[in-house]
Scaffold this motif. Structure first.
Motif, PDB file in Angstrom:
ATOM      1  N   ARG A   9      18.934 -78.076   6.147  1.00 12.94           N
ATOM      2  CA  ARG A   9      19.176 -78.805   4.891  1.00 12.94           C
ATOM      3  C   ARG A   9      18.297 -78.256   3.769  1.00 12.94           C
ATOM      4  NH1 ARG A   9      22.094 -83.498   5.101  1.00 12.94           N
ATOM      5  NH2 ARG A   9      22.464 -84.313   7.180  1.00 12.94           N
ATOM      6  N   ASN A  10      17.022 -78.029   4.088  1.00 11.11           N
ATOM      7  CA  ASN A  10      16.095 -77.524   3.075  1.00 11.11           C
ATOM      8  C   ASN A  10      16.496 -76.121   2.610  1.00 11.11           C
ATOM      9  OD1 ASN A  10      14.633 -79.888   3.178  1.00 11.11           O
ATOM     10  ND2 ASN A  10      13.078 -79.078   4.578  1.00 11.11           N
ATOM     11  N   TRP A  11      16.821 -75.251   3.557  1.00  8.55           N
ATOM     12  CA  TRP A  11      17.257 -73.909   3.176  1.00  8.55           C
ATOM     13  C   TRP A  11      18.534 -73.975   2.341  1.00  8.55           C
ATOM     14  CZ3 TRP A  11      16.744 -71.529   8.708  1.00  8.55           C
ATOM     15  CH2 TRP A  11      15.393 -71.281   8.974  1.00  8.55           C
ATOM     16  N   HIS A  12      19.486 -74.779   2.781  1.00 10.15           N
ATOM     17  CA  HIS A  12      20.756 -74.929   2.074  1.00 10.15           C
ATOM     18  C   HIS A  12      20.500 -75.404   0.636  1.00 10.15           C
ATOM     19  CE1 HIS A  12      25.109 -75.562   1.858  1.00 10.15           C
ATOM     20  NE2 HIS A  12      24.840 -76.688   1.206  1.00 10.15           N
ATOM     21  N   ARG A  13      19.689 -76.435   0.504  1.00  8.88           N
ATOM     22  CA  ARG A  13      19.376 -76.998  -0.819  1.00  8.88           C
ATOM     23  C   ARG A  13      18.658 -75.973  -1.697  1.00  8.88           C
ATOM     24  NH1 ARG A  13      15.077 -80.557   0.262  1.00  8.88           N
ATOM     25  NH2 ARG A  13      13.896 -78.643  -0.032  1.00  8.88           N
ATOM     26  N   ASP A  14      17.617 -75.330  -1.170  1.00  7.04           N
ATOM     27  CA  ASP A  14      16.806 -74.435  -1.993  1.00  7.04           C
ATOM     28  C   ASP A  14      17.568 -73.185  -2.420  1.00  7.04           C
ATOM     29  OD1 ASP A  14      14.797 -76.270  -1.779  1.00  7.04           O
ATOM     30  OD2 ASP A  14      13.657 -75.151  -0.265  1.00  7.04           O
ATOM     31  N   PHE A  15      18.325 -72.569  -1.499  1.00  3.47           N
ATOM     32  CA  PHE A  15      19.147 -71.415  -1.885  1.00  3.47           C
ATOM     33  C   PHE A  15      20.213 -71.832  -2.896  1.00  3.47           C
ATOM     34  CE2 PHE A  15      17.750 -69.278   2.146  1.00  3.47           C
ATOM     35  CZ  PHE A  15      17.188 -68.161   1.536  1.00  3.47           C
ATOM     36  N   THR A 150      24.438 -72.504   6.743  1.00  2.00           N
ATOM     37  CA  THR A 150      23.694 -73.771   6.822  1.00  2.00           C
ATOM     38  C   THR A 150      24.605 -74.942   6.479  1.00  2.00           C
ATOM     39  OG1 THR A 150      22.856 -73.477   4.556  1.00  2.00           O
ATOM     40  CG2 THR A 150      21.436 -72.740   6.371  1.00  2.00           C
ATOM     41  N   GLY A 151      25.515 -74.759   5.537  1.00  2.00           N
ATOM     42  CA  GLY A 151      26.469 -75.816   5.197  1.00  2.00           C
ATOM     43  C   GLY A 151      27.385 -76.167   6.360  1.00  2.00           C
ATOM     44  N   LEU A 152      27.714 -75.169   7.166  1.00  2.05           N
ATOM     45  CA  LEU A 152      28.545 -75.427   8.347  1.00  2.05           C
ATOM     46  C   LEU A 152      27.777 -76.174   9.434  1.00  2.05           C
ATOM     47  CD1 LEU A 152      30.353 -71.976   8.782  1.00  2.05           C
ATOM     48  CD2 LEU A 152      31.384 -74.118   8.011  1.00  2.05           C
ATOM     49  N   LEU A 153      26.490 -75.884   9.547  1.00  5.73           N
ATOM     50  CA  LEU A 153      25.704 -76.421  10.656  1.00  5.73           C
ATOM     51  C   LEU A 153      25.051 -77.774  10.368  1.00  5.73           C
ATOM     52  CD1 LEU A 153      23.986 -73.127  11.839  1.00  5.73           C
ATOM     53  CD2 LEU A 153      26.024 -74.227  12.783  1.00  5.73           C
ATOM     54  N   ILE A 154      24.904 -78.139   9.104  1.00  2.66           N
ATOM     55  CA  ILE A 154      24.189 -79.376   8.762  1.00  2.66           C
ATOM     56  C   ILE A 154      24.899 -80.639   9.252  1.00  2.66           C
ATOM     57  CG2 ILE A 154      23.460 -80.853   6.842  1.00  2.66           C
ATOM     58  CD1 ILE A 154      22.674 -78.293   5.358  1.00  2.66           C
ATOM     59  N   PRO A 155      26.174 -80.856   8.908  1.00  2.00           N
ATOM     60  CA  PRO A 155      26.793 -82.139   9.278  1.00  2.00           C
ATOM     61  C   PRO A 155      26.904 -82.308  10.797  1.00  2.00           C
ATOM     62  CG  PRO A 155      28.114 -80.978   7.639  1.00  2.00           C
ATOM     63  CD  PRO A 155      27.074 -80.030   8.119  1.00  2.00           C
ATOM     64  N   LYS A 156      26.667 -83.529  11.225  1.00  2.00           N
ATOM     65  CA  LYS A 156      26.779 -83.865  12.651  1.00  2.00           C
ATOM     66  C   LYS A 156      27.805 -84.982  12.796  1.00  2.00           C
ATOM     67  CE  LYS A 156      23.210 -81.306  13.867  1.00  2.00           C
ATOM     68  NZ  LYS A 156      23.445 -80.001  14.336  1.00  2.00           N
ATOM     69  N   GLY A 157      28.147 -85.311  14.009  1.00  2.00           N
ATOM     70  CA  GLY A 157      29.017 -86.451  14.274  1.00  2.00           C
ATOM     71  C   GLY A 157      30.477 -86.161  13.996  1.00  2.00           C
ATOM     72  N   LYS A 158      31.229 -87.207  13.597  1.00  2.00           N
ATOM     73  CA  LYS A 158      32.683 -87.075  13.433  1.00  2.00           C
ATOM     74  C   LYS A 158      33.083 -86.118  12.313  1.00  2.00           C
ATOM     75  CE  LYS A 158      33.370 -90.949  10.320  1.00  2.00           C
ATOM     76  NZ  LYS A 158      34.230 -91.999   9.924  1.00  2.00           N
ATOM     77  N   ASN A 159      32.189 -85.889  11.336  1.00  2.00           N
ATOM     78  CA  ASN A 159      32.483 -84.946  10.254  1.00  2.00           C
ATOM     79  C   ASN A 159      31.798 -83.592  10.470  1.00  2.00           C
ATOM     80  OD1 ASN A 159      34.133 -86.691   8.748  1.00  2.00           O
ATOM     81  ND2 ASN A 159      32.322 -87.717   7.938  1.00  2.00           N
ATOM     82  N   GLY A 160      31.214 -83.386  11.608  1.00  2.00           N
ATOM     83  CA  GLY A 160      30.526 -82.139  11.907  1.00  2.00           C
ATOM     84  C   GLY A 160      31.490 -80.997  12.185  1.00  2.00           C
ATOM     85  N   GLY A 165      35.047 -79.876  11.185  1.00  2.00           N
ATOM     86  CA  GLY A 165      34.765 -78.738  10.309  1.00  2.00           C
ATOM     87  C   GLY A 165      35.462 -77.454  10.697  1.00  2.00           C
ATOM     88  N   TRP A 166      35.574 -77.192  12.007  1.00  2.00           N
ATOM     89  CA  TRP A 166      36.197 -75.941  12.442  1.00  2.00           C
ATOM     90  C   TRP A 166      37.650 -75.860  12.007  1.00  2.00           C
ATOM     91  CZ3 TRP A 166      40.367 -75.511  15.656  1.00  2.00           C
ATOM     92  CH2 TRP A 166      40.733 -76.644  16.371  1.00  2.00           C
ATOM     93  N   LYS A 167      38.336 -77.024  11.932  1.00  2.00           N
ATOM     94  CA  LYS A 167      39.745 -77.026  11.518  1.00  2.00           C
ATOM     95  C   LYS A 167      39.870 -76.616  10.044  1.00  2.00           C
ATOM     96  CE  LYS A 167      40.570 -80.798  14.731  1.00  2.00           C
ATOM     97  NZ  LYS A 167      40.746 -82.231  14.833  1.00  2.00           N
ATOM     98  N   LEU A 168      39.017 -77.210   9.210  1.00  2.00           N
ATOM     99  CA  LEU A 168      39.037 -76.854   7.785  1.00  2.00           C
ATOM    100  C   LEU A 168      38.627 -75.397   7.592  1.00  2.00           C
ATOM    101  CD1 LEU A 168      37.478 -80.102   6.293  1.00  2.00           C
ATOM    102  CD2 LEU A 168      39.839 -79.326   6.063  1.00  2.00           C
TER     103      LEU A 168
END
Length: 183
Positions: A9-15, A150-160, A165-168
């Protein structure tokens, strides 16, 4: 123990913060370049000068010197930088201007242009080949990859990524792939 989700999350936000301006510049100029068949996103014409040249029958006599003489006769004070035969006529190149001359009638127009403020410089980012810019844009490209990963890996759970995510992501890859194949 390292909290990888927090690190991502921090890397994603800062970049994202660091490159937000450049991402927007590339997005805006990319849209403009996609429509360059309708208008020139880099330059705009602010003056048009009509010219008429007596074209010799012998094409061997049509040289840069011939065009320089004709420009003086037309009282055009621009310095000729080069000529080329393109699209069935003569293109003349000047600093801040260009012209197309019909080879049969000798008629043409010199268009003086200026670079569009801001948008012109954004468009130039796509074409720059200075060593400094190449290295910076390579770092930018690597950072964009990190933002995506990082955007792909951050979300967890039903929206992960594993659940939804892989479908989108698959559709996001499929659409441009299909378009590229048919274009």
């Amino acid at each position: 123990m390292i909290n990888w989700n927090l690190k991502l999350r921090n890397w994603h936000r800062d970049f994202s913060y660091f490159y937000a301006g450049l991402l927007m510049a590339f997005a805006i100029s990319g849209i403009a370049l996609n429509h360059r068949h309708a208008w020139d996103p880099r330059d705009y014409v602010y003056e048009t000068i009509a010219v008429k040249m007596d074209m010799p029958k012998n094409r061997d006599l049509i040289t840069e010197e011939f065009f320089k003489t004709c420009l003086k006769e037309n009282q055009v004070d621009l310095e000729l930088r080069g000529t080329a035969w393109r699209r069935g006529g003569y293109n003349l190149y000047f600093d801040g201007a260009y012209a197309f001359i019909d080879p049969f009638t000798g008629e043409g127009e010199i268009e003086r242009f200026k670079i569009r403020p801001v948008l012109g410089q954004m468009v130039d980012l796509h074409k720059s080949n200075s060593n400094t810019w190449v290295w910076y844009s390579d770092l930018f490209a690597i950072s964009v990859l990190l933002i995506c990963i990082t955007g792909l890996l951050i979300p967890k759970g039903k929206n992960g990524f594993k659940k939804r995510g892989w479908k989108l992501a698959l559709v996001g890859v499929a659409i441009p792939s299909v378009l590229w194949f048919f274009l």
